[in-house]
Design an enzyme around this catalytic site. Structure first.
Site, PDB file in Angstrom:
ATOM      1  N   CYS A  40       0.849  -1.190   0.000  1.00  0.00           N
ATOM      2  CA  CYS A  40       0.000   0.000   0.000  1.00  0.00           C
ATOM      3  C   CYS A  40       0.886   1.242   0.000  1.00  0.00           C
ATOM      4  O   CYS A  40       2.006   1.220   0.520  1.00  0.00           O
ATOM      5  CB  CYS A  40      -0.881  -0.013   1.245  1.00  0.00           C
ATOM      6  SG  CYS A  40      -1.909   1.454   1.463  1.00  0.00           S
ATOM      7  N   HIS A  45       4.711   6.330   2.391  1.00  0.00           N
ATOM      8  CA  HIS A  45       4.689   7.594   3.134  1.00  0.00           C
ATOM      9  C   HIS A  45       5.579   7.529   4.380  1.00  0.00           C
ATOM     10  O   HIS A  45       6.128   8.527   4.820  1.00  0.00           O
ATOM     11  CB  HIS A  45       3.259   7.952   3.562  1.00  0.00           C
ATOM     12  CG  HIS A  45       2.365   8.404   2.435  1.00  0.00           C
ATOM     13  ND1 HIS A  45       2.697   9.432   1.584  1.00  0.00           N
ATOM     14  CD2 HIS A  45       1.151   7.974   2.027  1.00  0.00           C
ATOM     15  CE1 HIS A  45       1.703   9.615   0.712  1.00  0.00           C
ATOM     16  NE2 HIS A  45       0.762   8.733   0.958  1.00  0.00           N
ATOM     17  N   HIS A  61       1.021  -3.078   6.474  1.00  0.00           N
ATOM     18  CA  HIS A  61      -0.179  -3.015   7.325  1.00  0.00           C
ATOM     19  C   HIS A  61      -1.371  -3.668   6.647  1.00  0.00           C
ATOM     20  O   HIS A  61      -2.468  -3.621   7.154  1.00  0.00           O
ATOM     21  CB  HIS A  61      -0.491  -1.548   7.669  1.00  0.00           C
ATOM     22  CG  HIS A  61      -0.812  -0.749   6.451  1.00  0.00           C
ATOM     23  ND1 HIS A  61       0.167  -0.286   5.600  1.00  0.00           N
ATOM     24  CD2 HIS A  61      -1.991  -0.392   5.901  1.00  0.00           C
ATOM     25  CE1 HIS A  61      -0.407   0.334   4.577  1.00  0.00           C
ATOM     26  NE2 HIS A  61      -1.708   0.279   4.733  1.00  0.00           N
ATOM     27  N   CYS A 167      -6.723  -3.516   3.971  1.00  0.00           N
ATOM     28  CA  CYS A 167      -6.622  -2.054   3.840  1.00  0.00           C
ATOM     29  C   CYS A 167      -7.267  -1.587   2.543  1.00  0.00           C
ATOM     30  O   CYS A 167      -8.341  -0.992   2.554  1.00  0.00           O
ATOM     31  CB  CYS A 167      -5.177  -1.555   3.930  1.00  0.00           C
ATOM     32  SG  CYS A 167      -5.086   0.234   3.606  1.00  0.00           S
TER      33      CYS A 167
HETATM   34  N1  LIG Z   1      -7.397   7.234   4.570  1.00  0.00           N
HETATM   35  C1  LIG Z   1      -7.066   5.969   4.678  1.00  0.00           C
HETATM   36  O1  LIG Z   1      -7.568   5.255   5.525  1.00  0.00           O
HETATM   37  C2  LIG Z   1      -6.061   5.384   3.742  1.00  0.00           C
HETATM   38  C3  LIG Z   1      -5.881   3.997   3.718  1.00  0.00           C
HETATM   39  C4  LIG Z   1      -4.981   3.464   2.798  1.00  0.00           C
HETATM   40  C5  LIG Z   1      -4.276   4.276   1.946  1.00  0.00           C
HETATM   41  N2  LIG Z   1      -4.455   5.625   2.021  1.00  0.00           N
HETATM   42  C6  LIG Z   1      -3.748   6.527   1.106  1.00  0.00           C
HETATM   43  O2  LIG Z   1      -4.432   6.487  -0.142  1.00  0.00           O
HETATM   44  C7  LIG Z   1      -3.528   6.895  -1.170  1.00  0.00           C
HETATM   45  C8  LIG Z   1      -3.586   5.912  -2.314  1.00  0.00           C
HETATM   46  O3  LIG Z   1      -2.947   4.705  -1.945  1.00  0.00           O
HETATM   47  P1  LIG Z   1      -2.641   3.564  -3.054  1.00  0.00           P
HETATM   48  O4  LIG Z   1      -1.982   2.451  -2.331  1.00  0.00           O
HETATM   49  O5  LIG Z   1      -3.846   3.320  -3.865  1.00  0.00           O
HETATM   50  O6  LIG Z   1      -1.557   4.347  -3.941  1.00  0.00           O
HETATM   51  P2  LIG Z   1      -1.004   4.017  -5.420  1.00  0.00           P
HETATM   52  O7  LIG Z   1       0.299   4.713  -5.520  1.00  0.00           O
HETATM   53  O8  LIG Z   1      -1.077   2.555  -5.674  1.00  0.00           O
HETATM   54  O9  LIG Z   1      -2.067   4.693  -6.405  1.00  0.00           O
HETATM   55  C9  LIG Z   1      -2.144   6.072  -6.587  1.00  0.00           C
HETATM   56  C10 LIG Z   1      -2.659   6.347  -8.010  1.00  0.00           C
HETATM   57  O10 LIG Z   1      -2.821   7.765  -8.133  1.00  0.00           O
HETATM   58  C11 LIG Z   1      -2.403   8.142  -9.439  1.00  0.00           C
HETATM   59  N3  LIG Z   1      -2.106   9.576  -9.387  1.00  0.00           N
HETATM   60  C12 LIG Z   1      -1.008  10.192  -8.895  1.00  0.00           C
HETATM   61  N4  LIG Z   1      -1.137  11.533  -9.000  1.00  0.00           N
HETATM   62  C13 LIG Z   1      -2.362  11.750  -9.560  1.00  0.00           C
HETATM   63  C14 LIG Z   1      -3.087  12.919  -9.909  1.00  0.00           C
HETATM   64  N5  LIG Z   1      -2.592  14.138  -9.677  1.00  0.00           N
HETATM   65  N6  LIG Z   1      -4.318  12.779 -10.463  1.00  0.00           N
HETATM   66  C15 LIG Z   1      -4.850  11.546 -10.679  1.00  0.00           C
HETATM   67  N7  LIG Z   1      -4.197  10.400 -10.358  1.00  0.00           N
HETATM   68  C16 LIG Z   1      -2.975  10.504  -9.809  1.00  0.00           C
HETATM   69  C17 LIG Z   1      -1.221   7.249  -9.712  1.00  0.00           C
HETATM   70  O11 LIG Z   1      -0.963   7.151 -11.122  1.00  0.00           O
HETATM   71  C18 LIG Z   1      -1.687   5.924  -9.113  1.00  0.00           C
HETATM   72  O12 LIG Z   1      -2.383   5.141 -10.072  1.00  0.00           O
HETATM   73  C19 LIG Z   1      -2.157   7.012  -0.493  1.00  0.00           C
HETATM   74  O13 LIG Z   1      -1.927   8.357  -0.150  1.00  0.00           O
HETATM   75  C20 LIG Z   1      -2.332   6.184   0.755  1.00  0.00           C
HETATM   76  O14 LIG Z   1      -1.436   6.551   1.763  1.00  0.00           O
HETATM   77  C21 LIG Z   1      -5.322   6.191   2.899  1.00  0.00           C
HETATM   78 ZN   LIG Z   2      -3.022   0.924   3.385  1.00  0.00          ZN
END
Ligand SMILES: NC(=O)c1ccc[n+]([C@@H]2O[C@H](COP(=O)([O-])OP(=O)(O)OC[C@H]3O[C@@H](n4cnc5c(N)ncnc54)[C@H](O)[C@@H]3O)[C@@H](O)[C@H]2O)c1
Ligand SMILES: [Zn+2]
Ligand SMILES: [Zn+2]
Length: 370
Positions: A40, A45, A61, A167
């Site tokens: 993830c 981060h 996680h 997650c």
């Molecule tokens: N709030 C929560 O409970 C929670 C839980 C898990 C993950 N997260 C967060 O969610 C986010 C996504 O996690 P992930 O594992 O899917 O990440 P990831 O890196 O697998 O996916 C992110 C996607 O965003 C795209 N992207 C990047 N910049 C962009 C933009 N400006 N416009 C459109 N698309 C864009 C990328 O090409 C990629 O496909 C992370 O910041 C992670 O930390 C939050």
């Molecule tokens: Zn996560």
């Protein structure tokens, strides 16, 4: 016992694979043999320092495995049980758990400290006490976790798929279904199609959204979004904005969900501009914790009655939602197999994150060997 694990020692440095000592389960604790872990973006981060964690930390996680042993007083699971780990524990009795908000259980307070209650660090090694991300540390062969982080799942479910529900799947799906409260006939814009965003797409489609607009600069991500329920895709914010207004006769999207890897101001401003009056922006993605990223007109927000809200775990209740989503998988409604792009060994965690950063993975998973 000994366990091999992927550790962040300093911000900005890659994972180091170390052999650590693991203390066995004490009161309320469970020894788990991790079989799989998901890659993830939140672990990244920690690596970059966006999220300031106590280091050294065994990351990971999103995890699933089999209970090997339990300490005194454990009632939720028994040896041999298959479990999916919840990245936020749920104590069952704090104000938030008692009101159906397990995602913000008070026990989440130490997820970046990485210790179990009572400043307990079951993992030790050459650098002293090692934290475990989200009190799990799933990039490890074994872990001693609290029973409040373990959700028993049916034995016949494949753990290499079920792991994703710890997650990414739950957070994304619930960001649409619960946090954004997507309703039948609505138009939803989802920014960023990674492991979280693709499941926001699935959730929005499941909730009956008539238009699901998935935004990602990468063609492979947009193609996956279309495969799993997006009706439209856009490669950038302007194109998404245009679609949101064109598809609603100039009204704007009902909901916007931000799931990009590193959230910065432009994505939040774009989402705010794409929603209609009375609409909602949900911020699920994370960025640098110290960086202000919301800069919109409060007056426009008032006059157009817009809402910007954050969510953890999509507002899900893991003890209920993890088994529920696995039932939706079993029924064929929720897709998990299609989310897994690449599989890595523990020694290849850095490669896995290079691939995530290069946009190759919808979700990568680590297979733990023992
Ligand atoms: N709030 C929560 O409970 C929670 C839980 C898990 C993950 N997260 C967060 O969610 C986010 C996504 O996690 P992930 O594992 O899917 O990440 P990831 O890196 O697998 O996916 C992110 C996607 O965003 C795209 N992207 C990047 N910049 C962009 C933009 N400006 N416009 C459109 N698309 C864009 C990328 O090409 C990629 O496909 C992370 O910041 C992670 O930390 C939050
Ligand atoms: Zn996560
Ligand atoms: Zn609680």
């Amino acid at each position: 016992m000994k366990t091999k694990a992927a550790v962040i020692v300093e911000p900005g440095k890659p994972f180091e694979i170390e052999e650590l000592d693991l203390d066995g389960p004490r009161d309320g604790e469970v020894l788990i043999r991790y079989t799989h872990a998901g890659l993830c973006h939140s672990d990244l981060h920690i690596m970059t320092g966006d999220l300031p964690a106590r280091l050294p930390m065994v990351c990971g996680h999103e995890g699933a495995g089999i209970v090997e042993d339990v300490g005194p007083g454990v009632t939720r699971v028994k040896p041999g049980d298959h479990v999916v780990c919840s990245f936020i524990p749920n104590c069952g009795s704090c104000r938030w758990c008692a009101t159906g908000q397990q995602a913000i259980c008070d026990w989440g307070a130490t997820i970046l400290q990485g210790s179990l209650p009572g400043d307990r660090f079951p993992l030790t090694g050459p650098r002293g006490d090692y934290g475990a991300m989200c009190m799990l540390g799933t990039f490890s062969q074994y872990g001693t976790i609290h029973q409040n982080s373990a959700v028993k799942v049916d034995d016949d479910l494949p753990l290499d798929k079920a792991v994703l529900v710890g997650c990414g799947v739950t957070t994304g799906w619930a960001s649409a279904v619960y946090a954004a409260d997507v309703q039948p006939g609505e138009t939803v814009v989802i920014y960023g199609v990674g492991g979280i965003g693709i499941n926001a797409v699935q959730g929005a489609a499941y909730a009956g959204a008539i238009n699901v607009i998935a935004v990602d600069p990468l063609e492979n991500k947009r193609a996956k979004a279309t495969e799993l329920g997006a009706t439209h895709t856009a490669s950038g914010n302007d194109e998404a904005n245009q679609l949101a207004y064109d598809l609603t006769r100039g009204v704007g999207a009902d909901k916007a969900i931000i799931t990009v890897g590193v959230v910065r101001e432009p994505e939040i401003t774009a989402a705010f501009n794409a929603i209609r009056k009375g609409g909602t922006v949900v911020i699920t993605g994370l960025g640098n914790v110290a960086e202000p990223t919301i800069n919109v007109s409060g007056t426009v927000m008032a006059l157009f009655k817009k809402t910007i809200k954050g969510t953890l775990f999509g507002d899900a209740n893991p003890t209920y939602d993890i088994p529920k989503l696995l039932n939706l998988y079993r029924s064929g409604t929720l897709k998990l197999d299609e989310l897994i792009t690449n599989t890595y060994g523990l020694d290849e965690v850095n490669q896995g994150y290079e691939d995530l950063e290069a946009g190759k993975n919808v979700r990568g998973i680590v297979t733990l060997e023992h």
